[in-house]
Motif scaffolding. Structure first.
Motif, PDB file in Angstrom:
ATOM      1  N   ASP A 176      20.982  13.005  15.435  1.00 33.93           N
ATOM      2  CA  ASP A 176      20.485  11.732  14.915  1.00 33.93           C
ATOM      3  C   ASP A 176      18.996  11.931  14.670  1.00 33.93           C
ATOM      4  OD1 ASP A 176      20.465   9.180  14.081  1.00 33.93           O
ATOM      5  OD2 ASP A 176      20.995   8.271  15.994  1.00 33.93           O
ATOM      6  N   LEU A 177      18.657  12.333  13.463  1.00 35.62           N
ATOM      7  CA  LEU A 177      17.321  12.846  13.189  1.00 35.62           C
ATOM      8  C   LEU A 177      16.286  11.734  13.035  1.00 35.62           C
ATOM      9  CD1 LEU A 177      18.231  15.622  10.613  1.00 35.62           C
ATOM     10  CD2 LEU A 177      18.202  15.735  13.098  1.00 35.62           C
ATOM     11  N   VAL A 178      15.097  11.997  13.552  1.00 34.33           N
ATOM     12  CA  VAL A 178      13.947  11.111  13.387  1.00 34.33           C
ATOM     13  C   VAL A 178      12.883  11.886  12.629  1.00 34.33           C
ATOM     14  CG1 VAL A 178      12.135   9.809  14.560  1.00 34.33           C
ATOM     15  CG2 VAL A 178      14.454   9.846  15.512  1.00 34.33           C
ATOM     16  N   GLN A 179      12.590  11.443  11.400  1.00 32.96           N
ATOM     17  CA  GLN A 179      11.650  12.124  10.505  1.00 32.96           C
ATOM     18  C   GLN A 179      12.023  13.595  10.301  1.00 32.96           C
ATOM     19  OE1 GLN A 179       9.143  10.973   8.622  1.00 32.96           O
ATOM     20  NE2 GLN A 179       9.651   8.900   9.258  1.00 32.96           N
ATOM     21  N   PRO A 180      13.252  13.864   9.840  1.00 30.27           N
ATOM     22  CA  PRO A 180      13.651  15.259   9.623  1.00 30.27           C
ATOM     23  C   PRO A 180      12.900  15.890   8.468  1.00 30.27           C
ATOM     24  CG  PRO A 180      15.264  13.775   8.673  1.00 30.27           C
ATOM     25  CD  PRO A 180      14.284  12.914   9.420  1.00 30.27           C
ATOM     26  N   ARG A 181      12.571  17.148   8.612  1.00 29.81           N
ATOM     27  CA  ARG A 181      11.968  17.901   7.519  1.00 29.81           C
ATOM     28  C   ARG A 181      12.053  19.386   7.836  1.00 29.81           C
ATOM     29  NH1 ARG A 181       7.146  16.043  10.121  1.00 29.81           N
ATOM     30  NH2 ARG A 181       5.765  17.754  10.738  1.00 29.81           N
ATOM     31  N   ILE A 238       9.089  31.792   9.448  1.00 29.53           N
ATOM     32  CA  ILE A 238      10.385  31.491  10.057  1.00 29.53           C
ATOM     33  C   ILE A 238      10.721  30.032   9.789  1.00 29.53           C
ATOM     34  CG2 ILE A 238      11.692  31.366  12.203  1.00 29.53           C
ATOM     35  CD1 ILE A 238       9.924  33.560  13.315  1.00 29.53           C
ATOM     36  N   PRO A 239      11.847  29.734   9.117  1.00 30.05           N
ATOM     37  CA  PRO A 239      12.200  28.336   8.822  1.00 30.05           C
ATOM     38  C   PRO A 239      12.628  27.587  10.078  1.00 30.05           C
ATOM     39  CG  PRO A 239      13.958  29.801   8.118  1.00 30.05           C
ATOM     40  CD  PRO A 239      12.830  30.684   8.558  1.00 30.05           C
ATOM     41  N   VAL A 240      12.158  26.362  10.219  1.00 30.96           N
ATOM     42  CA  VAL A 240      12.558  25.494  11.322  1.00 30.96           C
ATOM     43  C   VAL A 240      12.900  24.125  10.751  1.00 30.96           C
ATOM     44  CG1 VAL A 240      11.192  26.693  13.065  1.00 30.96           C
ATOM     45  CG2 VAL A 240      10.162  24.818  11.775  1.00 30.96           C
ATOM     46  N   ILE A 241      13.745  23.387  11.469  1.00 26.06           N
ATOM     47  CA  ILE A 241      14.151  22.052  11.059  1.00 26.06           C
ATOM     48  C   ILE A 241      13.692  21.062  12.116  1.00 26.06           C
ATOM     49  CG2 ILE A 241      16.091  20.522  10.544  1.00 26.06           C
ATOM     50  CD1 ILE A 241      17.655  22.989   9.667  1.00 26.06           C
ATOM     51  N   ALA A 242      12.953  20.042  11.681  1.00 23.87           N
ATOM     52  CA  ALA A 242      12.496  19.009  12.604  1.00 23.87           C
ATOM     53  C   ALA A 242      13.656  18.067  12.913  1.00 23.87           C
ATOM     54  CB  ALA A 242      11.336  18.224  11.997  1.00 23.87           C
ATOM     55  N   CYS A 269      13.304  15.749  15.729  1.00 25.90           N
ATOM     56  CA  CYS A 269      12.592  14.548  16.148  1.00 25.90           C
ATOM     57  C   CYS A 269      11.106  14.826  16.005  1.00 25.90           C
ATOM     58  CB  CYS A 269      12.952  14.193  17.595  1.00 25.90           C
ATOM     59  SG  CYS A 269      12.062  12.751  18.222  1.00 25.90           S
ATOM     60  N   GLU A 270      10.450  14.130  15.100  1.00 25.55           N
ATOM     61  CA  GLU A 270       9.046  14.422  14.798  1.00 25.55           C
ATOM     62  C   GLU A 270       8.328  13.137  14.434  1.00 25.55           C
ATOM     63  OE1 GLU A 270       6.236  15.598  15.192  1.00 25.55           O
ATOM     64  OE2 GLU A 270       6.660  17.655  14.567  1.00 25.55           O
ATOM     65  N   SER A 271       7.006  13.154  14.569  1.00 25.38           N
ATOM     66  CA  SER A 271       6.192  12.013  14.178  1.00 25.38           C
ATOM     67  C   SER A 271       6.115  11.944  12.655  1.00 25.38           C
ATOM     68  CB  SER A 271       4.786  12.151  14.761  1.00 25.38           C
ATOM     69  OG  SER A 271       3.918  11.193  14.178  1.00 25.38           O
ATOM     70  N   PRO A 272       6.129  10.726  12.079  1.00 27.32           N
ATOM     71  CA  PRO A 272       5.987  10.609  10.617  1.00 27.32           C
ATOM     72  C   PRO A 272       4.555  10.792  10.149  1.00 27.32           C
ATOM     73  CG  PRO A 272       6.184   8.441  11.599  1.00 27.32           C
ATOM     74  CD  PRO A 272       6.380   9.422  12.713  1.00 27.32           C
ATOM     75  N   TYR A 273       3.596  10.801  11.081  1.00 26.58           N
ATOM     76  CA  TYR A 273       2.188  10.879  10.704  1.00 26.58           C
ATOM     77  C   TYR A 273       1.723  12.324  10.728  1.00 26.58           C
ATOM     78  CZ  TYR A 273       2.718   6.088  12.477  1.00 26.58           C
ATOM     79  OH  TYR A 273       3.167   4.824  12.736  1.00 26.58           O
ATOM     80  N   TYR A 274       1.976  13.046   9.666  1.00 29.88           N
ATOM     81  CA  TYR A 274       1.504  14.424   9.574  1.00 29.88           C
ATOM     82  C   TYR A 274       0.775  14.603   8.250  1.00 29.88           C
ATOM     83  CZ  TYR A 274       5.584  15.054   6.558  1.00 29.88           C
ATOM     84  OH  TYR A 274       6.500  14.933   5.543  1.00 29.88           O
ATOM     85  N   GLY A 275      -0.185  15.520   8.252  1.00 26.68           N
ATOM     86  CA  GLY A 275      -0.927  15.809   7.026  1.00 26.68           C
ATOM     87  C   GLY A 275      -1.653  14.593   6.489  1.00 26.68           C
ATOM     88  N   VAL A 276      -1.563  14.405   5.182  1.00 24.26           N
ATOM     89  CA  VAL A 276      -2.239  13.293   4.513  1.00 24.26           C
ATOM     90  C   VAL A 276      -1.702  11.961   4.991  1.00 24.26           C
ATOM     91  CG1 VAL A 276      -2.678  12.224   2.276  1.00 24.26           C
ATOM     92  CG2 VAL A 276      -2.767  14.695   2.496  1.00 24.26           C
TER      93      VAL A 276
END
Length: 487
Positions: free
Chosen positions: A267-272, A279-283, A285-292
């Motif tokens: 049940d993904l939260v902010q998947p990317r 090395i490819p990784v899949i988020a 559960c992550e914060s939506p506030y990244y980068g810009v």
């Protein structure tokens, strides 16, 4: 409940039905280069064109300082607005939301640009009428350009001569979802011919029956004979003999091959997707506030909280006096709560109770007709004036204007053991108001109310955008005077 322990979609309505999705999701490497270039470059080019038109209108020429502004606006818009989104049915409400989103992002860029020109003492090199005309006209030009581009992309995608052939290896629910998504993105210009599957017909979804083209060992031959351009594999990416044989057999074709991971078990939260040194990784559960996105969120918090504190200074002083003269005790109530990443913060409020608890070891939720609430405290709680000191929390970075409401430490320790995924809400800074609060879950210290509050909080994390924050702020303003859950 999912294996990750924070499933909330079943009982909380989706926010905007993906209307608030990240714009970057509308660019695909599978699209033709011409479409990719149009969607990626249209936004950055429009401010440059409008600047040149404004200069021509006011009889000015494009020289040094204006070239600097053109370059900065090109780069800024490329970051802040990303790409032209594609909507199959651009309804009027979606068009208005798009305009609102563009106005907000463009406003942030203009504030940054004005500050930069002022601090670098370059502002005197520019004509104010030119810059004002440009600043006002550009967001509307961006909006019109978006609407026109959408129609161009949709019209171009109807050309069947450009369609690319695709097949899906694996007749399952993931394959059906993939085909549905491809069908909903006409600019991809991909036509799915059917499926390949080794399982018996009885184990294949009904929608796939009749469209199974053969078994896995027949894929390579079919791809070669029918000039298939793309092969999607919706089977587990594991070194099973049949998977390895399939990949080996496809080496003799020129088709592009993609593995499609089945992430529905999470049940993904902010998947990317991301890369860690290649090395490819899949988020998951992550914060939506990244980068810009994170920078924009922080800039909007500082601007709103700073402006609000300046405008509301008389109100803050009046409430402070009212608290002081109406009952004994401190004016400001300090309480320990959990902030970003579960770290303790001190949250400020105007005191509304006759007793003061810091919430570290125990906390009793305020209820209706609670004898601890002072008469003046009842007023400021009803009107949410007691929350105003939290603007200082926002300004110093402990909190945000919009986000999950912070709970006392004792409340967190109680419910984190009872509600799966409770701590996921701490992937972002707590807010003065939030998605749960504007949907009627402001109070309540029982398990059912808290569970629903957490579900709305996690739904907010999944669908966050500056536009959603603005909607929450507007809803908060509309209900603040008649909130039945404020006491």
């Amino acid at each position: 409940m999912s294996s990750t322990g924070y499933s909330t979609r079943s009982s909380v309505p989706a926010i905007g039905q993906r209307a608030w999705r990240d714009r970057a999701g509308d660019v695909s490497a599978s699209e033709p280069f011409s479409i990719f270039a149009l969607k990626s470059l249209l936004y950055p080019i429009i401010p440059v064109i409008t600047l040149m038109l404004c200069l021509a209108f006011w009889g000015k020429s494009l020289y040094g300082p204006y070239i600097l502004v053109a370059v900065l606006s090109f780069l800024g818009v490329a970051d802040l607005l990303d790409v032209v989104p594609l909507r199959i049915t651009p309804a009027s409400v979606m068009a208005l939301r798009s305009l609102l989103d563009i106005l907000l992002r463009w406003g942030v860029l203009m504030v940054f640009l004005w500050l930069l020109l002022g601090l670098s003492y370059l502002s005197h090199h520019f004509s104010k009428p030119v810059l004002m005309t440009w600043a006002i006209s550009t967001p509307f030009a961006l909006w019109i350009g978006e609407l026109v581009a959408q129609q161009m992309l949709l019209r171009r995608s109807k050309s069947k001569a450009r369609l690319r052939k695709a097949v899906i290896v694996g007749a399952n629910d993931l394959a059906l979802q993939l085909e549905q998504n491809i069908g909903g993105r006409p600019t991809l210009q991909i036509s799915v011919g059917g499926y390949f599957e080794d399982r018996a017909v009885a184990r294949v979804p009904d929608e796939c029956v009749g469209r199974v083209l053969g078994s896995l060992h027949e894929v390579a031959e079919y791809v070669t004979q029918h000039n298939v351009d793309i092969v999607y594999i919706t089977l587990p990416m594991v070194p099973q003999p049949r998977i390895l044989d399939l990949l080996n057999s496809l080496r003799d074709s020129t088709a592009s091959i993609y593995f499609v991971p089945d992430l529905k078990v999470f049940d993904l939260v902010q998947p990317r997707f991301d890369l860690v040194d290649g090395i490819p990784v899949i988020a998951v559960c992550e914060s939506p506030y990244y980068g810009v996105r994170g920078l924009l969120k922080r800039m909007s918090d500082v601007f709103i909280s700073g402006t609000a504190l300046l405008l509301l200074t008389p109100v803050l002083v009046a409430v402070a006096i009212g608290v002081k003269v109406s009952s004994a005790g401190p004016v400001i109530y300090r309480q320990r709560r959990y902030g970003l990443d579960g770290k303790e913060i001190i949250v400020y409020k105007f005191r509304s109770l006759s007793v003061v608890e810091d919430g570290a070891t125990s906390y009793t939720q305020v209820g209706r007709n609670d004898p601890r609430v002072t008469p003046f405290g009842a007023f400021i709680r009803k009107t949410s004036l007691d929350e105003l000191p939290q603007l200082f929390n926002v300004l110093r970075g402990d909190m945000s204007i919009v986000g999950p409401r912070p709970h006392a430490v004792a409340v967190n320790e109680q419910y984190r053991r009872q509600i799966p995924g409770y701590m996921v809400r701490h992937k972002v800074k707590p807010g003065i108001t939030g998605w749960a609060q504007v949907n009627g879950y402001r109070g309540g210290d029982d398990l059912d109310s808290m569970t629903m509050r957490i579900r709305y909080d996690i739904e907010y994390l999944r669908h966050w955008s500056l536009g959603l924050d603005l909607i929450i702020m507007l809803k908060t303003a509309s209900i603040i005077w008649n909130d039945r859950h404020a006491y």
